[in-house]
Design a protein around this motif. Structure first.
Motif, PDB file in Angstrom:
ATOM      1  N   PHE A   1      59.665  47.061 -81.613  1.00 18.16           N
ATOM      2  CA  PHE A   1      58.835  46.469 -80.549  1.00 18.16           C
ATOM      3  C   PHE A   1      57.594  46.044 -81.263  1.00 18.16           C
ATOM      4  N   LEU A   2      57.229  44.598 -80.693  1.00 22.36           N
ATOM      5  CA  LEU A   2      56.031  43.849 -81.003  1.00 22.36           C
ATOM      6  C   LEU A   2      54.965  44.145 -79.718  1.00 22.36           C
ATOM      7  N   LEU A   3      53.918  44.431 -79.824  1.00 26.51           N
ATOM      8  CA  LEU A   3      52.964  44.698 -78.740  1.00 26.51           C
ATOM      9  C   LEU A   3      52.053  43.607 -78.755  1.00 26.51           C
TER      10      LEU A   3
ATOM     11  N   GLU B   1      60.139  51.805 -82.729  1.00 24.72           N
ATOM     12  CA  GLU B   1      59.094  51.674 -83.666  1.00 24.72           C
ATOM     13  C   GLU B   1      58.107  50.404 -83.105  1.00 24.72           C
ATOM     14  N   ILE B   2      56.855  50.647 -83.476  1.00 28.64           N
ATOM     15  CA  ILE B   2      56.039  49.507 -83.253  1.00 28.64           C
ATOM     16  C   ILE B   2      56.053  48.776 -84.672  1.00 28.64           C
TER      17      ILE B   2
ATOM     18  N   PRO C   1      51.009  45.945 -88.969  1.00 30.53           N
ATOM     19  CA  PRO C   1      50.552  44.444 -89.209  1.00 30.53           C
ATOM     20  C   PRO C   1      50.027  43.954 -87.906  1.00 30.53           C
ATOM     21  N   PHE C   2      48.869  43.013 -88.192  1.00 26.76           N
ATOM     22  CA  PHE C   2      48.611  42.296 -87.181  1.00 26.76           C
ATOM     23  C   PHE C   2      49.049  40.752 -87.003  1.00 26.76           C
ATOM     24  N   TYR C   3      49.473  40.171 -85.895  1.00 26.62           N
ATOM     25  CA  TYR C   3      49.802  38.994 -85.813  1.00 26.62           C
ATOM     26  C   TYR C   3      49.040  38.034 -84.672  1.00 26.62           C
TER      27      TYR C   3
END
Length: 495
Positions: A76-78, A115-116, A150-152
């Motif tokens: 998952f991407l939050l 998982e994130i 990680p940040f995006y």
């Protein structure tokens, strides 16, 4: 790009569902539920897994509940960052923004069955704005103690350098625009035209193959709708995941009937009213020529009440109010993209009184013109006791506004033909300058009604002087108010 490669390898570690063993591990498709009401069914999730798609982008707990607890292999991407942030406001409110992101993160973290893999901390920020890297750095520093992933950032499509505090950027690609892909992570936006969408998607898929690794983010609702309407698309998406070139089947190109352009129709109505007025009002036509060729005699006519009819001035102010609405409409249409309109709607919702944002801006222009013109004429009239008739200042103020009829005509024609934005900005500047000087010229002309030099100087100070000070003060206020200036610059800058 070692940091991005690390992120990608992390994604791959959790995204191999085992269904598609021959897939190119450097190609991934992410289905986004973010900021949509769409919730996928179990059958749809199974169909996506069959294609080798096990990555999803979510933003709310309701979207997470659609996934079974057994979906341990799902990544998952939050997408939980705030929308349309500008550097000045973000710097001042980074603590509040960080707290909101952390609250959403906690709400999602405890419910995710998988998982994130990454956390989106900003959605379409003003990337080219001054102070943007430091504002992002402050936000990332505030988030890092609680969020280890990680940040995006979702980019609005502006090609700027990636901030060091961000691991990767998802570039926005809109099917309605022709810009190419410049990053290996792309968020694709379909349009309402199927031919346009499929053609743009085919180009995007081809361009992504030029990168060693790539991630394509697609709206989940659109993706499943397309699969249900055309089952062959599943093999084409599967080919992309295997690193093969893809040629999407293009539907027949639509030929929509051209809609009537109401701005041109309204401009013709204004020109028609001017022509009728000029044709059937001899005094009006004579005064118009005299104002621009022998201005001193025109002022004498007004002073001596030879030109005392107020109706021409009223007609002119109504015409100019409509022209102002057309000016706003044409300028915005030429200089601001659909996302730019979204930004204006986000920061200035009070202007959007109708469902059509362009109609709302047109109406706002008309209303602002009516208000400013009424204040200007009343201001001059009340400041000069020698003006015995309201028609005198009305005629002195409104006559130079004839020039804006020509300016708006060129503005709309240039916009329709597709002239360079530079010409649009020049015409827009001329429109504002003419309107600005109409007040000052009317004040200077009406000062001749006064008897003494002291009275004239005091009157000009009370009108022209204060008028200039107000304009300068307004410009200074806007320049030093990020809540106004930065959203407008952002709307002009975003593609």
């Amino acid at each position: 790009m070692p940091i991005f490669l690390t992120v990608l390898l992390t994604l791959l570690a959790f995204s191999d569902s085992g269904t598609v063993r021959d897939a190119d591990q450097n190609r991934r498709i992410v289905l986004s539920l973010s900021h949509h009401e769409f919730i996928p069914t179990a059958d749809q999730l199974t169909a996506a897994a069959g294609l080798g798609i096990s990555l999803y982008e979510v933003s709310t707990p309701d979207q997470v509940r659609a996934f079974p607890e057994t979906a341990a292999g799902t990544g998952f991407l939050l997408d939980i960052g705030p929308l349309y942030q500008v550097p000045g406001l973000l710097s001042n409110q980074s603590g509040q923004a960080a707290e909101e992101i952390q609250q959403k993160y906690r709400a999602l973290r405890d419910q995710l069955p998988g998982e994130i893999l990454a956390v989106g901390i900003l959605r379409y920020p003003f990337e080219s704005g001054p102070g943007y890297p430091s504002a992002v750095q402050n936000l990332a520093d505030s988030l890092r103690p609680e969020i280890p992933e990680p940040f995006y950032i979702h980019s609005a499509g502006t090609s700027v350098r990636r901030p060091e505090s961000v691991d990767f950027i998802a570039e926005r690609v809109d099917a309605r625009q022709t810009a190419g892909v410049s990053r290996s992570v792309v968020r694709f936006y379909p349009s309402g035209d199927d031919y346009q969408t499929m053609n743009a998607l085919n180009t995007t898929l081809d361009q992504l193959l030029a990168f060693d690794e790539s991630i394509l983010i697609l709206p989940a609702s659109w993706f499943f709708t397309q699969l249900e309407s055309n089952r062959e698309l599943q093999y084409l998406f599967k080919n992309h995941l295997e690193g093969k070139e893809v040629t999407l089947p293009l539907p027949a190109a639509g030929t929509p009937e051209p809609a009537a352009n109401w701005t041109i129709l309204l401009l013709l109505v204004v020109w028609g009213s001017f022509a009728l007025h000029y044709r059937y009002q001899p005094v009006y036509s004579q005064a118009l020529v005299r104002y621009f060729t022998n201005h001193s005699f025109f002022v004498d006519d007004v002073m001596e009440h030879r030109l005392r009819n107020a109706l021409p001035g009223i007609y002119l102010l109504i015409q100019h109010a409509l022209l102002t609405g057309l000016f706003v409409y044409a300028s915005v249409e030429a200089a601001i993209s659909p996302m730019g309109l979204d930004i204006l709607s986000y920061y200035f919702p009070g202007l959007m009184i109708f469902e059509s944002r362009m109609l709302s801006l047109f109406t706002a222009g008309v209303a602002a013109a009516m208000l400013l013109q009424t204040v200007s004429v009343t201001w001059i009239h009340c400041s000069n006791k020698k003006l015995t008739a309201f028609s005198q200042v009305l005629n002195l103020y409104s006559w130079p506004l004839h020039l804006n009829l020509i300016i708006v005509t060129f503005l709309i024609v240039f916009n329709q033909v597709g002239f360079s934005e530079l010409y649009i900005f020049i015409l827009a500047a001329l429109f504002i300058v003419i309107w600005f000087f109409s007040f000052n010229m009317a004040a200077i002309d009406s000062s001749k009604f006064l008897d003494t030099g002291y009275s004239r100087s005091f009157f000009l100070l009370l009108t022209v002087g204060i008028h200039i000070l107000l304009l300068v003060g307004l410009l200074i206020y806007i320049f030093f108010t990020p809540a106004i200036l930065e959203p407008v610059l952002f709307a002009l800058d975003v593609p």
